[in-house]
Design a protein around this motif. Structure first.
Motif, PDB file in Angstrom:
ATOM      1  N   VAL A 120       0.875  -1.165   0.000  1.00 38.59           N
ATOM      2  CA  VAL A 120       0.000   0.000   0.000  1.00 38.59           C
ATOM      3  C   VAL A 120       0.920   1.225   0.000  1.00 38.59           C
ATOM      4  O   VAL A 120       1.743   1.384   0.900  1.00 38.59           O
ATOM      5  N   THR A 121       0.809   2.067  -0.999  1.00 42.61           N
ATOM      6  CA  THR A 121       1.749   3.167  -1.190  1.00 42.61           C
ATOM      7  C   THR A 121       1.027   4.505  -1.247  1.00 42.61           C
ATOM      8  O   THR A 121       0.018   4.639  -1.941  1.00 42.61           O
ATOM      9  N   VAL A 122       1.606   5.479  -0.518  1.00 45.97           N
ATOM     10  CA  VAL A 122       1.047   6.832  -0.492  1.00 45.97           C
ATOM     11  C   VAL A 122       1.986   7.752  -1.268  1.00 45.97           C
ATOM     12  O   VAL A 122       3.183   7.836  -0.953  1.00 45.97           O
ATOM     13  N   ALA A 123       1.482   8.429  -2.268  1.00 45.05           N
ATOM     14  CA  ALA A 123       2.294   9.358  -3.051  1.00 45.05           C
ATOM     15  C   ALA A 123       2.559  10.627  -2.246  1.00 45.05           C
ATOM     16  O   ALA A 123       1.714  11.084  -1.472  1.00 45.05           O
ATOM     17  N   ARG A 124       3.711  11.225  -2.456  1.00 44.22           N
ATOM     18  CA  ARG A 124       4.128  12.412  -1.711  1.00 44.22           C
ATOM     19  C   ARG A 124       3.165  13.584  -1.901  1.00 44.22           C
ATOM     20  O   ARG A 124       2.850  14.317  -0.954  1.00 44.22           O
ATOM     21  N   ILE A 125       2.693  13.742  -3.118  1.00 44.00           N
ATOM     22  CA  ILE A 125       1.864  14.902  -3.425  1.00 44.00           C
ATOM     23  C   ILE A 125       0.588  14.904  -2.596  1.00 44.00           C
ATOM     24  O   ILE A 125       0.020  15.963  -2.294  1.00 44.00           O
ATOM     25  N   GLU A 126       0.097  13.726  -2.184  1.00 43.43           N
ATOM     26  CA  GLU A 126      -1.129  13.662  -1.384  1.00 43.43           C
ATOM     27  C   GLU A 126      -0.934  14.330  -0.029  1.00 43.43           C
ATOM     28  O   GLU A 126      -1.824  15.019   0.476  1.00 43.43           O
ATOM     29  N   ALA A 127       0.240  14.119   0.579  1.00 36.89           N
ATOM     30  CA  ALA A 127       0.509  14.729   1.880  1.00 36.89           C
ATOM     31  C   ALA A 127       0.804  16.215   1.740  1.00 36.89           C
ATOM     32  O   ALA A 127       0.561  16.996   2.661  1.00 36.89           O
ATOM     33  N   VAL A 128       1.353  16.609   0.576  1.00 34.21           N
ATOM     34  CA  VAL A 128       1.640  18.030   0.340  1.00 34.21           C
ATOM     35  C   VAL A 128       0.355  18.822   0.164  1.00 34.21           C
ATOM     36  O   VAL A 128       0.205  19.921   0.713  1.00 34.21           O
ATOM     37  N   GLU A 129      -0.591  18.278  -0.591  1.00 39.34           N
ATOM     38  CA  GLU A 129      -1.794  19.031  -0.955  1.00 39.34           C
ATOM     39  C   GLU A 129      -3.046  18.543  -0.227  1.00 39.34           C
ATOM     40  O   GLU A 129      -4.160  18.735  -0.703  1.00 39.34           O
ATOM     41  N   CYS A 130      -2.861  17.915   0.937  1.00 37.96           N
ATOM     42  CA  CYS A 130      -4.010  17.345   1.639  1.00 37.96           C
ATOM     43  C   CYS A 130      -4.996  18.417   2.107  1.00 37.96           C
ATOM     44  O   CYS A 130      -6.161  18.125   2.374  1.00 37.96           O
TER      45      CYS A 130
END
Length: 826
Positions: free
Chosen positions: A216-226
């Motif tokens: 299960v992988t979380v992309a960096r951009i999701e945490a940046v633009e949450c």
């Protein structure tokens, strides 16, 4: 308590769905083999997400929610003892459904409830340390860890394992693997990591018998633009790395550590001012990673206080100086600087950190990922705000410019993370066979109907120990000439001890080869005189301290290039360059100058230093700088700066004076014979009629060229052993002696050289030692011809090439194809 962010919830739900599917298999399964088969395909998941994206919150939420559906006890593994407290604090603060317990003081199973979580390290239960031994043994108050697990299972609990910082916490070594696979034998396993490269996880899962590791992988951009585009999320949009480089002649002078620290402090002050102007009541934290030297922490402290930081605002955390309040540093805004070595870089949460100055080399990409992670988080007081450009970045200042490549590689790895969910394995199913329920593995759309233990592949095997692989066969060919010389030294004593006995009574089976009657009986060797006063006086008078060098000796700073790279903004790191001044590191220059003096093997470094200082003082007086000549410390510093900036200055004058004062004399006669325990191959032109047994492979090939010379140019050849009384030596600039590999009699060579050519074969020609050997000369025989085999590893293409020293480039270069008929002119 923190509610998960909207972007985190699908990943939490995804992992829960996987564990629910595994629970369904367990509830239906009858035997242990079925349960392990179900776990192998549906019980293990790897969660990958950048530092700051909330991995611990997501993992804690999974553990907390699943404990309401399943009767489960969790064992949460932190990679280091220092992070156990941090994990415990997070779980207590954010996940009230998880009751944190201490394995060392609370192993009673009575009163255990679903969601109880033990936080520990691998070392605390598999190490031979006293604490680990206590945990694994029954005591008066508590059962052993092993017995506790049996009691928990007997009470109907299933076992869950969370491996935090999995890139450091997991291992395929026997002790931790036996604990995980055989003792814990988890029903649910969740690994979490910020490091995209999960090769270690692959090794671990293979050894653990995990056939399908769900990712299960979380992309960096999701945490940046949450919180929306342009609004501060959990992690910063970018990181900038700043490194420093300089021209080669100044690289040894610039104090890159001071430049990095000064630059970091300036940026830290700007960030502090920006926060104040925004009305944000937050004191930023600056991280300073020092080297491993004993005085590194104290030196950093002194430098920081010199830059305006108060003693009480500086905290230190190292293995030798652990801060008892380490975990509170992130929240204690009286602390403005944290000095650390390695441990704090691994998993330490520091949301106040914008700036880090690193004095260590960063070669490992995974460690670079960790360093970047320490300055990527966004503090809670800034989340949801629109931030100015300065506060949208983390800043990493690198004293070692080579580290910038490691940071770039780390950023690229993090950028490669793409959002990914998993699903239940399609390779397992529940079947009913002979009235019983089994979990079966599906192969070619058919269940594998087995009623006993799972296949060996599903159980897994421990990996081979490190180093078990054989060294490639070609590796020995790469051994350097220096190693061969060292081996000669080691065996020389034994050879000398046996020589007298063998001359009179050769042992049975020993092969003796007489020197040919027409062969030369002795050669001439070179040496320096025992009286050194003239040699020292020559160096003092001939060293060239011109006007430019005197000015360089008085310099206090140098110009260096500041290289700033932006990461995460695009595929290729952005780069900006500027010229700045850096302080000269006098202590570093003096250490390097001292090393130059100590390389002198024939002269006392102290006497050489005294003569150089005497000459330099005279030059300063002549140029009107008498105050420098009278100040011993300034004079020594000036000499160090000159020697370091001009590394050939001393070696050139040493070479000139050594050549002037060296003498040649006849060496002792060659032995009348040589012996060997094995028969040697016959040689046509060797003076003993054989190829000596101590030739390395490229020396053998060159000897064959001499032996098979069709032109008649080679009259004879001799293997010149090092450090024998009958050997031929050339004096080096440092006073040491150099023993060329071959002495060759050459038809048509100048009589002034006795018709002799000295030859040195070199596998590596770029070293300083090789450069020296290429330029020194024997007073009677001239310079040794250096030979290098081009394309050695391809026998059909290999070619013997001559080597020449290029003074303009200060390096050895391949010159021309070696020809025997050209030997008279070499």
């Amino acid at each position: 308590m923190i509610a998960p962010k909207p972007f985190q919830q699908p990943y939490i739900a995804n992992i829960l769905d996987l564990f629910r599917a595994a629970k369904g298999y367990y509830d239906e399964a009858i035997g242990p083999a079925d349960q392990r088969r179900a776990f192998s395909y549906n019980g293990a998941v790897l969660l990958k997400a950048p530092t700051g994206a909330g991995k611990t919150i997501m993992a804690g939420t999974v553990a907390e929610k699943f404990a309401t559906e399943e009767k489960v006890v969790w064992f949460w593994f932190a990679p280091f003892k220092g992070l156990v407290g941090q994990a415990g604090m997070s779980l207590r603060d954010h996940h009230p459904g998880l009751r944190v317990r201490d394995l060392a003081s609370d192993r009673q199973t009575n009163g255990t409830r679903s969601g109880d979580t033990f936080i520990l390290t691998w070392a605390s239960v598999v190490s031979r340390a006293a604490d680990a031994r206590k945990v694994r043994q029954d005591g008066e108050r508590f059962p052993s860890f092993d017995e506790m697990l049996e009691e928990l299972r007997a009470d109907g609990f299933r076992i869950g394992v969370v491996i935090d910082e999995a890139h450091h916490g997991i291992s395929s070594t026997s002790q931790s693997m036996e604990l995980y696979r055989d003792l814990l034998a988890p029903d649910y396993s969740l690994m979490i990591t910020a490091t995209p490269d999960d090769s270690d996880a692959e090794k671990f899962t293979k050894a653990a018998g995990i056939m399908e590791l769900h990712r299960v992988t979380v992309a960096r951009i999701e945490a940046v633009e949450c919180n929306g585009p342009g609004v501060a999320g959990l992690i910063k949009p970018g990181v900038k790395s700043i490194a420093y480089i300089s021209p080669p002649d100044q690289a040894a002078l610039a104090d890159f550590e001071a430049a990095a620290l000064q630059d970091a402090c300036t940026t830290h002050a700007r960030i502090k001012q920006e926060l104040a102007s925004m009305g944000v009541n937050l004191v930023p934290l600056m991280l300073v990673q020092v080297g491993s030297g004993a005085g590194a922490v104290d030196e950093a402290k002194v430098a920081l206080k010199g830059l305006g930081f108060a003693e009480e605002s500086i905290a230190v955390h190292t293995a030798k100086e652990p801060d008892e309040n380490f975990l509170s540093i992130a929240h204690n805004e009286e602390v403005e600087v944290l000095i650390f070595k390695m441990a704090a870089a691994l998993g330490f949460d520091a949301p106040r950190a914008f700036v880090m100055a690193s004095m260590r080399a960063i070669k490992d990409t995974d460690f670079g990922t960790q360093l970047v992670g320490r300055i990527m988080r966004v503090h809670r007081r800034l989340q949801g705000r629109e931030l100015p450009p300065l506060l949208r970045e983390g800043y990493l200042f690198l004293a070692d410019s080579d580290s910038q490549a490691g940071i770039t590689a780390a950023a690229e790895k993090i950028n490669k993370l793409k959002s990914q969910l998993t699903q239940t394995s399609p390779f397992t199913m529940i079947t009913r066979v002979a009235g019983g329920t089994q979990v079966q593995v599906v192969t070619n759309n058919q269940p594998d109907l087995r009623l006993d233990e799972p296949d060996e592949e599903a159980v897994g095997q421990l990996p081979k120990p490190a180093g078990a692989e054989r060294i490639p066969a070609g590796k020995a060919v790469e051994t350097s000439q220096e190693m061969l010389d060292l081996l000669d030294q080691v065996t020389e004593a034994a050879r000398e001890e046996d020589r007298a006995r063998r001359e009179e009574h050769p042992a049975e089976g020993i092969h003796r080869y007489e020197r040919k009657k027409e062969a030369p009986m002795r050669f001439r060797t070179q040496e320096l005189p025992l009286e050194i006063d003239d040699l020292l006086e020559c160096i003092q008078q001939q060293v060239k301290f011109d006007d430019a060098k005197l000015l360089q000796g008085l310099a206090s700073d140098v110009q260096i290039i500041r290289v700033e790279r932006g990461h995460f903004r695009g595929v290729v790191a952005e780069e900006e360059r500027s010229i700045i001044k850096a302080r000269i590191d006098i202590e570093k220059a003096e250490r390097q100058a001292q090393a130059m003096l100590l390389r002198q093997q024939y002269l006392s470094a102290k006497e050489l230093l005294d003569h150089l200082l005497k000459r330099l003082a005279k030059e300063f007086v002549n140029h009107g700088f008498g105050e420098v000549a009278d100040d011993e410390d300034r004079l020594e510093a000036a000499l160090a700066l000159i020697l370091v900036r001009h590394p050939n200055l001393l070696s050139d004058v040493e070479k000139e004076c050594a050549a002037r004062f060296s003498t040649t004399r006849e060496a002792e006669p060659l032995p009348g014979f040589i012996e060997s325990a094995t028969a040697l191959n016959a040689s046509h032109r060797n003076i003993y009629g054989v190829f000596p047994g101590d030739l390395n492979p490229w020396e053998v090939e060159f000897a064959k060229l001499l032996d098979n010379d069709p032109t008649g140019t080679v009259l004879w050849w001799h293997r010149n052993p090092p450090r024998k009384k009958y050997s031929v030596a050339i004096v080096r600039p440092d006073g040491g002696r150099f023993f060329p590999d071959f002495v060759v009699g050459v038809r048509g060579r100048s009589l002034s050289k006795d018709g002799i050519l000295l030859v040195e074969t070199k596998h590596a020609i770029g070293s300083v030692d090789s450069q020296i050997k290429a330029v020194v000369e024997h007073k009677d025989y001239g310079a040794a011809l250096m030979i290098h085999w081009k394309d050695w590893i391809e026998p059909k293409k290999r070619m013997a090439m001559t080597v020449r020293y290029n003074p303009r480039k200060d390096k050895n270069e391949l010159d021309a194809v070696f020809r025997c008929e050209s030997m008279p002119t070499y």
